[in-house]
Scaffold this motif. Structure first.
Motif: not given
Ligand code: ADP
Ligand code: ZN
Length: 338
Positions: A217-218, A124-130, A225-229, A7-8
């Motif tokens: 990702v949510n 790779a498919a999860i998280g919305g980076k493309n 910040g946290e996604r850098r982990k 949910d973004t």
């Protein structure tokens, strides 16, 4: 089947883990266009034989603007307008390319993914980076944009070459190190069942990985910040991938060992924990030794896009199941690996 939600700001995206690929056809609009690669099309093409499809070549070398150019041309040929819908079916490379094409064609049309490699299903498919690579830099051009849905069918992995399976384990072990000591223990206890693709064990891994990644990702879609982990093992990993020309999963495996060795020097993990990490990576078929010279590695890191001035946000394990984000200067990194 298990459903997770991302949910973004942009949109709400559903992830269906354990749903059959045969159901895809009824989940997408009649005008949906399939983007896939030659291998996946040869194995699963019967599932979309009545649809328009765009088939690309295999491998990282195709993750370029030239491929995007080709896809745009085909979309024009098919007369796709803003009501168009793209479905990326394949590994991480297909998903990255399809997501970027859909996000930029006519300023963005809807899309979905059917990840068919373990790596793509858990990561790779999860998280919305493309996006695509550019002039040798990984993922340099791209967007953050979530698909309408992700359909993840573990049975698709039955046709996957074992090398590709090993690559996926690297990202799963990464998720365990970041957030879940229990998952780490599960991997240790079930490694042979997992390598044999025992359905229940594999399903558990995918579910837990998706749970961990989607929660992060949510909380931090844009990696402020946290996604850098999730970059654990990736600063060295990307550099090794580039310099040694080995697969992403293998490079990340070696990168995680290097990060763990730095964590040991800093007193964040014990020698025993380092040995457990190395042993688990080896047990699932992953390399742990640096295959290239330290100078080349440092040079490649220096060029990495995540570099901010003279330091990188470096991720270090703290015991098993937690990580720390530390700013480390390139100079300090050099000291650690020479
Ligand atoms: P990754 O997910 O590791 O980024 P790629 O997109 O490069 O992987 O896919 C890895 C390789 O596996 C490609 O050659 C691709 O065609 C192939 N592949 C993907 N999914 C399957 C599958 N389910 N069965 C067999 N081969 C597959
Ligand atoms: Zn990765």
């Amino acid at each position: 089947m298990k459903t997770f939600t991302i949910d973004t700001k942009g949109r709400r995206s559903q992830i269906y883990v354990g749903r059959k690929m045969d159901e895809l056809d009824q989940m997408i609009p009649p005008n949906a266009i399939i983007i896939t690669d030659r291998n996946v099309d040869a194995i699963y093409g019967r599932l979309w034989e009545k649809r328009h499809k765009i088939v690309i070549g295999m491998g990282e070398k195709n993750k370029t603007l030239a491929t995007i150019d080709y896809i745009f041309s085909r979309l024009l040929d098919f007369g796709v307008d803003r009501s168009g819908f793209l479905v990326g079916v394949g590994g991480g490379i297909v998903c990255d390319i399809a997501g970027f094409a859909a996000s930029t064609y006519l300023r963005g049309i809807n899309f979905a993914f059917v990840p068919t490699t373990l790596l793509a299903q858990v990561d790779a498919a999860i998280g919305g980076k493309n996006g695509v690579n550019f002039k040798g830099f990984k993922n340099m051009i791209g967007t953050f944009n979530q698909p309408e849905f992700i359909l993840s069918d573990p049975f698709a992995l039955q046709t996957l070459p074992s090398e590709e399976l090993h690559n996926g384990f690297a990202e799963i072990i990464k998720h365990a190190l970041i957030a879940d000591a229990g998952l780490f223990g599960f991997l240790q206890d079930h490694s042979s069942a997992l390598l044999d693709l025992q359905p229940e064990a594999i399903n558990h891994l995918i579910v837990r990985s998706v749970e961990i990644k989607s929660a992060i990702v949510n909380r931090d879609e844009r990696e402020k910040g946290e996604r850098r982990k999730l970059n654990l093992g990736h600063t060295f990993g990307h550099a090794i991938e580039k310099v040694a020309g080995i697969s992403h999963g293998k490079a990340v495996s070696i990168g995680m060992v290097m990060a763990s060795k730095i964590a040991l020097q800093k007193g964040y993990i014990t020698q025993g924990q380092l040995s457990e990490i190395v042993a688990l990576l080896q047990r699932v078929g992953l390399p742990v030794e640096i295959p290239v010279g330290a100078t080349d590695l440092i040079d490649a890191i220096y060029m990495d896009k995540k570099r901010e001035n003279d330091f990188v946000h470096f991720i270090l394990p703290k015991g098993i199941g937690q990580v720390l984000i530390e700013k480390i200067t390139i100079h300090e990194l050099r000291k650690f690996i020479f």
